[in-house]
Structures are given as structure tokens and as C-alpha cells.
Write a protein that holds these residues in place. Sequence first.
Motif, short mmCIF file in Angstrom:
data_model
loop_
_atom_site.label_atom_id
_atom_site.label_comp_id
_atom_site.label_asym_id
_atom_site.label_seq_id
_atom_site.Cartn_x
_atom_site.Cartn_y
_atom_site.Cartn_z
N UNK A 111 -7.47 29.08 -82.78
CA UNK A 111 -6.79 27.80 -82.98
C UNK A 111 -6.48 27.25 -81.60
N UNK A 112 -7.10 26.13 -81.22
CA UNK A 112 -6.83 25.59 -79.89
C UNK A 112 -5.38 25.10 -79.79
N UNK A 113 -4.81 25.24 -78.59
CA UNK A 113 -3.45 24.74 -78.44
C UNK A 113 -3.48 23.23 -78.18
N UNK A 114 -2.33 22.64 -78.12
CA UNK A 114 -2.24 21.18 -78.03
C UNK A 114 -2.89 20.63 -76.77
N UNK A 115 -2.83 21.36 -75.67
CA UNK A 115 -3.43 20.85 -74.44
C UNK A 115 -4.96 20.82 -74.55
N UNK A 116 -5.53 21.73 -75.32
CA UNK A 116 -6.99 21.74 -75.49
C UNK A 116 -7.47 20.65 -76.42
N UNK A 117 -6.62 20.26 -77.37
CA UNK A 117 -7.03 19.24 -78.34
C UNK A 117 -6.71 17.84 -77.86
N UNK A 118 -5.91 17.74 -76.78
CA UNK A 118 -5.58 16.44 -76.25
C UNK A 118 -4.58 15.67 -77.09
N UNK A 119 -3.77 16.38 -77.88
CA UNK A 119 -2.81 15.70 -78.74
C UNK A 119 -1.45 15.53 -78.07
N UNK A 120 -1.28 16.01 -76.83
CA UNK A 120 -0.02 15.83 -76.12
C UNK A 120 -0.08 14.59 -75.24
N UNK A 121 1.06 13.90 -75.10
CA UNK A 121 1.12 12.79 -74.16
C UNK A 121 1.54 13.32 -72.79
N UNK A 122 1.78 12.45 -71.81
CA UNK A 122 2.11 12.89 -70.47
C UNK A 122 3.40 13.71 -70.42
N UNK A 123 4.33 13.45 -71.33
CA UNK A 123 5.60 14.17 -71.35
C UNK A 123 5.47 15.53 -72.03
N UNK A 124 4.28 15.87 -72.55
CA UNK A 124 4.06 17.15 -73.22
C UNK A 124 4.50 17.13 -74.67
N UNK A 125 4.71 15.96 -75.22
CA UNK A 125 5.12 15.86 -76.62
C UNK A 125 3.98 15.36 -77.48
N UNK A 126 4.01 15.77 -78.73
CA UNK A 126 2.97 15.37 -79.66
C UNK A 126 3.37 14.02 -80.26
N UNK A 127 2.49 13.01 -80.13
CA UNK A 127 2.83 11.71 -80.71
C UNK A 127 2.83 11.76 -82.24
N UNK A 128 3.55 10.83 -82.86
CA UNK A 128 3.60 10.76 -84.32
C UNK A 128 2.20 10.58 -84.87
#
Length: 130
Positions: A111-128
Motif C-alpha cells: 500500500x503506497x503511502x501518501x507521499x508516493x500517491x501524491x495526495x498530500x499538499x505542501x503542508x503534508x495534509x490530505x486535501x478533502x
Amino acid sequence: MDIAPDVEAQPGAVTAASPATPPRLLPWPSPGGAPCYLVAEDGSSRLSRLADEMEEAPLETGATILEHARAVLKDSMSPYTEVRYTGIRLAECLGDALRVAESRGMRLPYVPDRTETGTEDEAGEVPDGA
């Protein structure tokens, strides 16, 4: 005329069209101490079930040894030889438990983490909505 065997009709046959599961690290080494692996199409084969049972044994033994070790360490009058023996057994049990953990970890789906999937914004949070 050569007749090729029908590999699709053979139980457990792995073909290019049927992806096999990755090799499973078994809880016991070869006689030479090298890792042993099981290559099976799925986890329901007889050898897979045997490996499952064999993984449970060192975990149960480790729990028993841990209980004994706590009692030995709690007693300040425990002889040095008993403390040493307990430490040796704990090290053996830890090695066995780590091997089981490695084997089970190798079988977890990736399971790729959020940084690999590109779902984090610059602040490291997942957008809605991601």
C-alpha cells in the motif's frame, strides 16, 4: 506428433496467464541454515497450512518463555546461571518471532503511502476528497 500436457488441468500449475503469489519465507531454515521459501498459488495449500501451524509454535513458546523470564528477573535472588539461560532462550524466541514477522510482512499487500500517491499538499495534509 508431440502432445503437450494440459498445464491448466493440473492442480497448482502456474502459467504466464495466472500470476502466482510471491514466495513465502518459511519459519524453518534449510539444513545448511539458508532461508526456505514456499512457492504456492495461494495460501490454502497443505504446505501453507503447515507453515501457518509452524509459525504459531514459536510464538506460543515465546509467550511462555517471556512469562518465565519475568518471574526470574523479578526475583533478585535468581542465580546467575538461570538469568543467563533465560536471556539465551529469550534471544532464541526473539529470533523466531522476527522470522515469523518477516514472513508475514512479506505477505502483506503493498500500500503506497501518501507521499508516493501524491495526495498530500505542501503542508503534508490530505486535501478533502482525496
